[in-house]
Structure formats: structure tokens, C-alpha cells
Motif scaffolding. Structure first.
Motif, PDB file in Angstrom:
ATOM      1  N   GLY A 108     101.493 100.637  59.644  1.00 29.49           N
ATOM      2  CA  GLY A 108     102.388 101.195  60.303  1.00 29.49           C
ATOM      3  C   GLY A 108     103.771 101.782  59.571  1.00 29.49           C
ATOM      4  N   ILE A 109     104.635 102.500  60.182  1.00 29.87           N
ATOM      5  CA  ILE A 109     105.846 103.060  59.581  1.00 29.87           C
ATOM      6  C   ILE A 109     107.064 102.084  60.180  1.00 29.87           C
ATOM      7  N   VAL A 110     108.073 102.179  59.594  1.00 26.37           N
ATOM      8  CA  VAL A 110     109.169 101.345  59.842  1.00 26.37           C
ATOM      9  C   VAL A 110     110.564 102.321  59.660  1.00 26.37           C
ATOM     10  N   THR A 111     111.385 102.785  60.879  1.00 29.15           N
ATOM     11  CA  THR A 111     112.408 103.452  60.865  1.00 29.15           C
ATOM     12  C   THR A 111     113.673 102.715  60.993  1.00 29.15           C
ATOM     13  N   PRO A 112     114.229 102.154  60.078  1.00 30.95           N
ATOM     14  CA  PRO A 112     115.728 101.518  60.275  1.00 30.95           C
ATOM     15  C   PRO A 112     116.774 102.254  60.612  1.00 30.95           C
ATOM     16  N   ALA A 113     117.484 101.932  61.784  1.00 33.24           N
ATOM     17  CA  ALA A 113     118.644 102.765  62.227  1.00 33.24           C
ATOM     18  C   ALA A 113     119.760 101.938  62.317  1.00 33.24           C
ATOM     19  N   ASN A 114     120.878 102.596  61.817  1.00 36.34           N
ATOM     20  CA  ASN A 114     122.217 102.080  61.444  1.00 36.34           C
ATOM     21  C   ASN A 114     122.593 101.409  62.753  1.00 36.34           C
ATOM     22  N   ALA A 115     123.039 100.096  62.780  1.00 43.58           N
ATOM     23  CA  ALA A 115     123.677  99.562  64.044  1.00 43.58           C
ATOM     24  C   ALA A 115     124.882  99.991  64.352  1.00 43.58           C
ATOM     25  N   ALA A 116     125.694 101.076  64.122  1.00 45.66           N
ATOM     26  CA  ALA A 116     126.677 101.368  64.340  1.00 45.66           C
ATOM     27  C   ALA A 116     126.525 102.874  65.201  1.00 45.66           C
ATOM     28  N   TYR A 117     125.208 103.259  65.264  1.00 47.65           N
ATOM     29  CA  TYR A 117     124.786 104.256  65.871  1.00 47.65           C
ATOM     30  C   TYR A 117     125.209 104.453  67.516  1.00 47.65           C
ATOM     31  N   SER A 118     125.473 105.585  67.830  1.00 44.66           N
ATOM     32  CA  SER A 118     125.825 105.784  69.389  1.00 44.66           C
ATOM     33  C   SER A 118     124.239 105.964  69.936  1.00 44.66           C
TER      34      SER A 118
END
Length: 579
Positions: A108-118
Motif C-alpha cells: 500500500g501507499i502512505v500519505t502523511p499529513a501535517n498535524a497542523a492542518y485544518s
């Protein structure tokens, strides 16, 4: 003229394998990793001291893969990777990489997202990546659910990490990663990956979001091979100085977000590959940072410039902790000023402070400084296997030292490209007679250090990216949002220096006819609130709002941000401010 690594840098010990997953590469001693029996525990919580041995860590990722396979109906050799995209939207945890490898084990693929995101920003990433499931943590759960529900991810496909010093996740209805690992322990084995030759070089492992050379954030397709190659490049480069200093394994800091390419590759992969212990903090907290250095005798700090600024600003606090174990300070994500380095060396003479250069699109490091070869103003030398060109304003290749131009890079870690964005791919990844190169959008020069080695000096950014505490902020994104304000007819956003964050965004605004009833202070405050209500905290206009009669633009309509930066620099110089 093509620049490459100095003669003292060894060649890569092996060709980076192109047919295995990152997860397999990281645990297979046949590729040259530090023997598992001699490795330190790869990830240790700097707050609770909870940890697992290297063998336990990989076993936990295997159990998690089994649980994902059952719960999500993802199988290692069935379907495409794009049908198995997992988003991770969380603060750091010692199981962050456990989850990554659980997904990679299933192809599979992982897309890490910034924890500061709205919620809106996270929604954009979930939608763009096609995420089918999401891992988050209790403090971020409301934002995560708002975004996941808006793109149709079922609540039962939202999982939780346990984060120290937050509400226990066991009180919530969502399954935790720990629950999944426990259930995976009771499940049968899953098939081994059956990849064809070269599949690791073709297959996306991570979708990380970057502004690239310009424009709005884009999904960067990073292959398994890209990360594997950069680990081998960086470890090989550092091996000479480490051997000379007798360093076998060491403890390093792990507070940089694992959602950011710096923390993801350098801390979570390069460090653990060579047997180092990453001391994980959920997020940066100055007291916890200092205490973790003291408690774990951390030798190497992985930092961004604002951390060094805080160390200088709060040196009385630093004096209360034993930081004598620190020897090497590795700084990236944005340039660190020579004056700041000098002041830090006066405070901590035993520290070697070195800079490096890289991008999300080069996954990660292109140039780095050795512990034995530091040029204060530079970002080090090219890693083995990496090459660079300098192209001047006329489009000619620079053939001499100390002449600036745009830096182009060629390396095995240069990524596959941007997802579903052929225009950006064509602008960024160029083909010359000697192969494929990436235009970095950064102005650089190559100089000879006193050691006689070539070092790369980043002069300025041609690209329009703003770096706030190492986070990327795209001016175009903020400009598009500000233009939605009814009292704004035109605007431009640039970066200005900031002691705390390195850089912060500042907006130049042309008022609309509807703004006649408002004072400048009232309108500036309203515009800043407009951004604060919809954007992550690091994207807020902490540099303020300034009103102009006209935004400078080229005949083609491109905003001339360099003119605004020059004007801002001159104004600050006139006031005696830091440039």
C-alpha cells in the motif's frame, strides 16, 4: 559543469535494490544495515520511555499488517497500491513507522499529513491522494473526522495512535493501533510480497505534499527505491566521520514531525538503518526536548533553525539541563545564519553545527556537511550518487566557482513526479543529454571550502516557497484565500525574517472599493482573522498586512515578489531590523 561528491566520500557499497519494499529493506541485514542484534531500540518515547527492540518493532508491524489485511480487505498481492492508500494525520509516536510498514507490507501507499492542518486542508489531501483509511490521535480526532467524513471514509476505517499526555484512546469507539496489533497477533500469516523486477523503483511508497518550485501544494510520488537510495547515500556519506570518531550507534532527537520529509526519511529511516535510537516526542516542547537530551544522552540533534534560535534565547533554561552528550547538530529545512551558528558555538563549544540541503522531491538529502568538514555558510557537499549543475539567468551552465544560478540535481532519490499534474512535472523534471534532472528553484553556488572540498551554498530561493519552522507555505495558496475576502481586490504574499519561526508570511494588499468604511488597522485585523479561521497556525499572517496601491507584476501577469522582498528588506534595514 557537473558537480559531484568529494574524493574522500566512498562510493555506495551496493546498488540500491529496486525490487524490494522499504519495510523489507529496513530489516534485511543482507543490504548492509547495522546488525539487528547490535542496533539500539529504534524508537523510544522521550516522555514515557516506552520502547521496543528492533526485532519487536518489526514483529509489531507484521501483526499490524495482518490486522489491516483483515479489517480493510487489503492483501499483499491483490489490487493496486492506489486502492490501499492510508493517511496518517497525527503527532509523533513510536508506532508511527510501525503503521507505515504495516501498510507497505500490503503493497500500500502512505500519505502523511501535517498535524497542523485544518479540516479543509486535510480534506484536500485525503481527496487528492484517494485515501481509503486514516490513522490519527485523540487531540486531532475532531479535525480528522470532519475531513474523513467529507470524503466518504467510514468511521470504522479511522484508527487511533496512543499519544502520551493526552486522553486515553481506550475511552473512544475507534480502534487503536495497539488494538489492531493485539488482534494481528492472533491472526494467521499473510502472503509474502511477490514483486517483479524494478517494481520498487516504479511503485509509490509515500505521497507527501509539497509546493514544489511554485504554486499550490502538490502530491509528490516517492518510490520505495527513492527512500532506500537516500538512506544508503546518507549513511555512506556519514560513515567516514563516524568511523573516525568511533561512533557505532547513538541516540538522536525525534521531535521533527514524521509527516515532514526531514523527519520521515532522516530521523525515521536513515538513523534507524545505522542502528541509532530515535527519541520520539509527540511534538516539539522545549522542556521535554532538553530533558530527553539529558535522560537519553543524545549525541546528535536533528533540528530546524527556529530550534537553534530558542536555544540561544533561553540559554538560562538550557543551563539547568545536562547537554554535555551532544556533539553533532544537523540542521535542515531552511538556511541557518552564520551569526547564529557563531553565537551557538560560543555557548556550546563542543557542538559541531552543520547544515544540509534537500527537498521533498529529492527524498530527502542532496548535500550534507560531514562532522569533519563544515563550511559555516554552506550546506555541505554532494552525497555519493548525487550530482548538481548551476544554470545562470541566461540558461547557460556555470563552469566556475562562486557564480550563482539555479541548482539542478540528479540523484537516485529524485522522485517519480507529481500525481496527476503533468504541467508541474514538465516544469520541474527536465531531460538533458546526460539524463533526467530536477529544477530545484533554489539559487545556489559551489565554492571551495578551506578543506579544499566543494561545498554548495544556497544563496536565495528562486521558488516562492516560505519556510515557517521548516513547514512549507505556498504564497499562491494564501493569496487565493485572501482574494476571497470582499475588501481585497489584489494581493501578494512574501516571507519576512522572524526570530522564532525563521520566516513568516506577510501580505501586501490592494483594497477593494468596499473597504472605504474601514480603517487600515481594522481591515488588516479582519484579513488576518480571515486567514487564521481557515488555515493552519504556521500559515497565518504573523508578518502582518501592508496596503499598496498596486501589486508589482510582469507583463504576463506574474507577481514580482522579488521586488516586494527587496522593498521589505530596505525598509527593515532603514529601521535597523534584522534582514
Amino acid at each position: 559543469m557537473v558537480f559531484s561528491s568529494p574524493s574522500w566520500v566512498p562510493s555506495l557499497p551496493i546498488d540500491p535494490p529496486d525490487s524490494v519494499s522499504i519495510q523489507e529493506f529496513m530489516q534485511n541485514e543482507a543490504y548492509g544495515r547495522c546488525p539487528i542484534a547490535k542496533s539500539r531500540d529504534p524508537f523510544t518515547c522521550g516522555i514515557t520511555h516506552r520502547t521496543y527492540s528492533t526485532s519487536e518493532f518489526f514483529q509489531r508491524s507484521e501483526y499490524l499488517a495482518r490486522a489491516f489485511a483483515k479489517h480493510l480487505q487489503w492483501q499483499p498481492n491483490e489490487g493496486t497500491p492506489w486502492e490501499k492508500v492510508m493517511a496518517i494525520f497525527s503527532f509523533n509516536t513510536i508506532d508511527f513507522v510501525t503503521a507505515i510498514y504495516g501498510v507497505h507490507r500490503l503493497s500500500g501507499i502512505v500519505t502523511p499529513a501535517n498535524a497542523a492542518y485544518s479540516a479543509a486542508e486535510l480534506t484536500h489531501q485525503l481527496k487528492s491522494s484517494g485515501a481509503k483509511a486514516l490513522i490519527t490521535c485523540t487531540p486531532l480526532l475532531p479535525t480528522a473526522l470532519e475531513a474523513s467524513r467529507s470524503v466518504g471514509i467510514p468511521d470504522e476505517n479511522v484508527f487511533l495512535f496512543d499519544i502520551p499526555e493526552t486522553e486515553p484512546t481506550s475511552r473512544l469507539s475507534h480502534a487503536t493501533v495497539e488494538d489492531l496489533i493485539a488482534s494481528g497477533f492472533r491472526l494467521g500469516e499473510i502472503d509474502q510480497l511477490r514483486w517483479t523486477g524494478g517494481q520498487g523503483a516504479r511503485q509509490t511508497a509515500f505521497l507527501c505534499f509539497s509546493s514544489g518550485t511554485s504554486g499550490l501544494p502538490k502530491a509528490v510520488m516517492i518510490s520505495h527505491y527513492n527512500v532506500i537510495a537516500n538512506v544508503l547515500q546518507h549513511v555512506t556519506f556519514d560513515s567516514v566521520a563516524r568511523a573516525r570518531k568511533g561512533v557505532t550507534t547513538q541516540a538522536v532527537t525525534g521531535f521533527l514531525p514524521f509527516s515532514h520529509i526531514y523527519g520521515l526519511v532522516i530521523a525515521a529511516h536513515t538513523s534507524t538503518w545505522r542502528g541509532d535510537q530515535v527519541v520520539v516526542l509527540p511534538r516539539f516542547d522545549f522542556h521535554n526536548f532538553l530533558k530527553s537530551v539529558q535522560d537519553f544522552k543524545i549525541r546528535q540533534l536533528l533540528v530546524v533553525p527556529p530550534i537553534i534560535i530558542q536555544i540561544l534565547r533561553y540559554k538560562e533554561t538550557c543551563a539547568k539541563f545536562d547537554l554535555s552528550s551532544v556533539r553533532f547538530v544537523f540542521c535542515g529545512a531552511a538556511p541557518l545564519g552564520e551569526e547564529t551558528i557563531r553565537d551557538t558555538k560560543e555557548l556550546f563549544p563542543q557542538w559541531t553545527i552543520a547544515q544540509a540541503y534537500g527537498m521533498t522531491e529529492t527524498a530527502t538529502v542532496v548535500t550534507a556537511s560531514s562532522e569533519d568538514d563544515v563550511l559555516t555558510k554552506g550546506s555541505g557537499s554532494f552525497l555519493p550518487g548525487a550530482k548538481g549543475k548551476i544554470i545562470d539567468l541566461e540558461g547557460k551552465e556555470v563552469t566556475e566557482y562562486d557564480k550563482p544560478g539555479e541548482l539542478l540535481v540528479q540523484a537516485p532519490s529524485v522522485v517519480l513526479g507529481y500525481l496527476n499534474n503533468e504541467k508541474a512535472n514538465a516544469e520541474t523534471f527536465v531531460h538533458h543529454s546526460d539524463g533526467r534532472w530536477i529544477r530545484t528553484g533554489d539559487e545556489a553556488l559551489v565554492t571551495l571550502a578551506p578543506s579544499g572540498n566543494e561545498h554548495v551554498v544556497i544563496v536565495d530561493r528562486i521558488k516562492e516557497l516560505i519556510k515557517v519552522k521548516g513547514h512549507q507555505v505556498a504564497p499562491a495558496e494564501l493569496e487565493a484565500h485572501i482574494l476571497a475576502h470582499p475588501h481585497v481586490s489584489d494581493c501578494a504574499v512574501i516571507q519576512i525574517p522572524d526570530d522564532h519561526s525563521g520566516e513568516v508570511p506577510k501580505a501586501f494588499v490592494v483594497k477593494s472599493s468596499l473597504a472605504v468604511s474601514l480603517t487600515d488597522d481594522e481591515l488588516a485585523s479582519d484579513i488576518m482573522k480571515h486567514v487564521a479561521d481557515h488555515k493552519a497556525s504556521y500559515k497565518q499572517l504573523r508578518g502582518g498586512v501592508q496596503f499598496l496601491e498596486l501589486i508589482p507584476k510582469s507583463p504576463s501577469g506574474k507577481i514580482l515578489r522579488r521586488l516586494l522582498r527587496d522593498k521589505e528588506r530596505d525598509a527593515r534595514r532603514a529601521k535597523g531590523s534584522r534582514l
